[in-house]
Design a protein around this motif. Structure first.
Motif, PDB file in Angstrom:
ATOM      1  N   VAL A 290      52.357   6.169  -4.349  1.00 57.08           N
ATOM      2  CA  VAL A 290      52.803   6.064  -2.959  1.00 57.08           C
ATOM      3  C   VAL A 290      51.601   5.874  -2.035  1.00 57.08           C
ATOM      4  N   HIS A 291      50.515   6.603  -2.320  1.00 58.32           N
ATOM      5  CA  HIS A 291      49.293   6.507  -1.508  1.00 58.32           C
ATOM      6  C   HIS A 291      48.781   5.073  -1.485  1.00 58.32           C
ATOM      7  N   HIS A 292      48.776   4.411  -2.639  1.00 63.23           N
ATOM      8  CA  HIS A 292      48.301   3.024  -2.713  1.00 63.23           C
ATOM      9  C   HIS A 292      49.259   2.076  -1.992  1.00 63.23           C
ATOM     10  N   ALA A 293      50.566   2.235  -2.250  1.00 61.76           N
ATOM     11  CA  ALA A 293      51.545   1.319  -1.661  1.00 61.76           C
ATOM     12  C   ALA A 293      51.656   1.502  -0.155  1.00 61.76           C
ATOM     13  N   ASN A 294      51.542   2.732   0.307  1.00 61.77           N
ATOM     14  CA  ASN A 294      51.713   3.008   1.734  1.00 61.77           C
ATOM     15  C   ASN A 294      50.628   2.346   2.569  1.00 61.77           C
ATOM     16  N   PHE A 295      49.440   2.155   1.979  1.00 57.42           N
ATOM     17  CA  PHE A 295      48.394   1.507   2.773  1.00 57.42           C
ATOM     18  C   PHE A 295      48.794   0.089   3.145  1.00 57.42           C
ATOM     19  N   ASN A 296      49.583  -0.580   2.289  1.00 59.97           N
ATOM     20  CA  ASN A 296      50.049  -1.922   2.637  1.00 59.97           C
ATOM     21  C   ASN A 296      50.931  -1.879   3.883  1.00 59.97           C
ATOM     22  N   LEU A 297      51.724  -0.812   4.025  1.00 64.31           N
ATOM     23  CA  LEU A 297      52.549  -0.662   5.220  1.00 64.31           C
ATOM     24  C   LEU A 297      51.679  -0.388   6.445  1.00 64.31           C
ATOM     25  N   ILE A 298      50.623   0.404   6.255  1.00 62.87           N
ATOM     26  CA  ILE A 298      49.699   0.660   7.365  1.00 62.87           C
ATOM     27  C   ILE A 298      49.035  -0.643   7.801  1.00 62.87           C
TER      28      ILE A 298
END
Length: 220
Positions: free
Chosen positions: A146-154
């Motif tokens: 989730v930490h890796h994927a969420n950065f794409n949303l940021i």
């Protein structure tokens, strides 16, 4: 006839320092992980956590333009505001506009997810967040993903934010950047300046946020 205007302080110093410190720390977090400077990455993450705790408190007891209750409007109000984006008109917003308020909330929530998952993440080699041992390996692995994927949303939210700044400058001839640097903007004369909270209140709140993060990271 030109509408009379006056220059007022709309963004207090704590809000502006928060904004630009967050910009710098998000960039630092991205660069440090790409260069594998993980000590710096952890330090940057802890700093962002303290800033988010500060902003949560400042959104409740800070200056008028910083308070969530004053700038979070209904989704329909945000949509109506966006529908008028192409209309060139004087800037009458004392703080965040209806759409900008939701952008702030989304960014804060995304960053909260990022730091929360980072505190529990691991790299499957030798590094892990301070709470990873409490989460357990299976949950830590999921939170790492989730930490890796969420950065794409940021990154997407940052792009939308920059695009909005550009659109307001081109379509409405409104400068959203300068007020966040100087704190001041010209508004119609009938609009009163917002009430600003004392800087010592912000300093005490930030000190409490830093202390909370330091205690959580070092003692738990």
């Amino acid at each position: 006839m030109t509408e009379p205007t006056h220059t007022v302080t709309v963004w207090d110093l704590p809000t502006r320092v928060f904004h630009w410190a967050l910009v710098l720390l998000v960039l630092t977090s991205y660069v440090s992980v790409k260069l594998n400077w993980m000590d710096l990455h952890f330090l940057s993450g802890y700093s962002i956590t303290a800033l988010l705790l500060f902003r949560l408190g400042w959104g409740l007891i800070g200056s008028d333009t910083a308070r969530f209750a004053n700038f979070l409007r209904t989704p329909s109000a945000a949509l109506r505001h966006l529908a008028q984006l192409r209309r060139r008109e004087p800037d009458r917003e004392v703080g965040h506009n209806a759409a900008g308020g939701w952008m702030v909330l989304v960014m804060l929530l995304l960053l909260a997810v990022q730091v929360a998952t980072g505190l529990c993440a691991n790299d499957d080699v030798m590094l892990e967040g301070p709470f990873a041992k409490y989460a357990g390996k299976a949950l830590s692995d999921r939170l790492t993903a989730v930490h890796h994927a969420n950065f794409n949303l940021i990154a997407a939210a940052i792009f939308l934010h920059l695009a909005a700044i550009f659109a307001y400058a081109v379509l409405k001839r409104q400068d959203l950047v300068r007020p966040m640097i100087t704190g001041r903007k010209r508004l119609p004369a009938e609009l009163a300046a917002p009430a600003l909270a004392h800087k010592l209140r912000a300093l005490a709140l930030f000190a409490a946020a830093v202390a909370a993060v330091a205690l959580a990271v070092n003692l738990l």
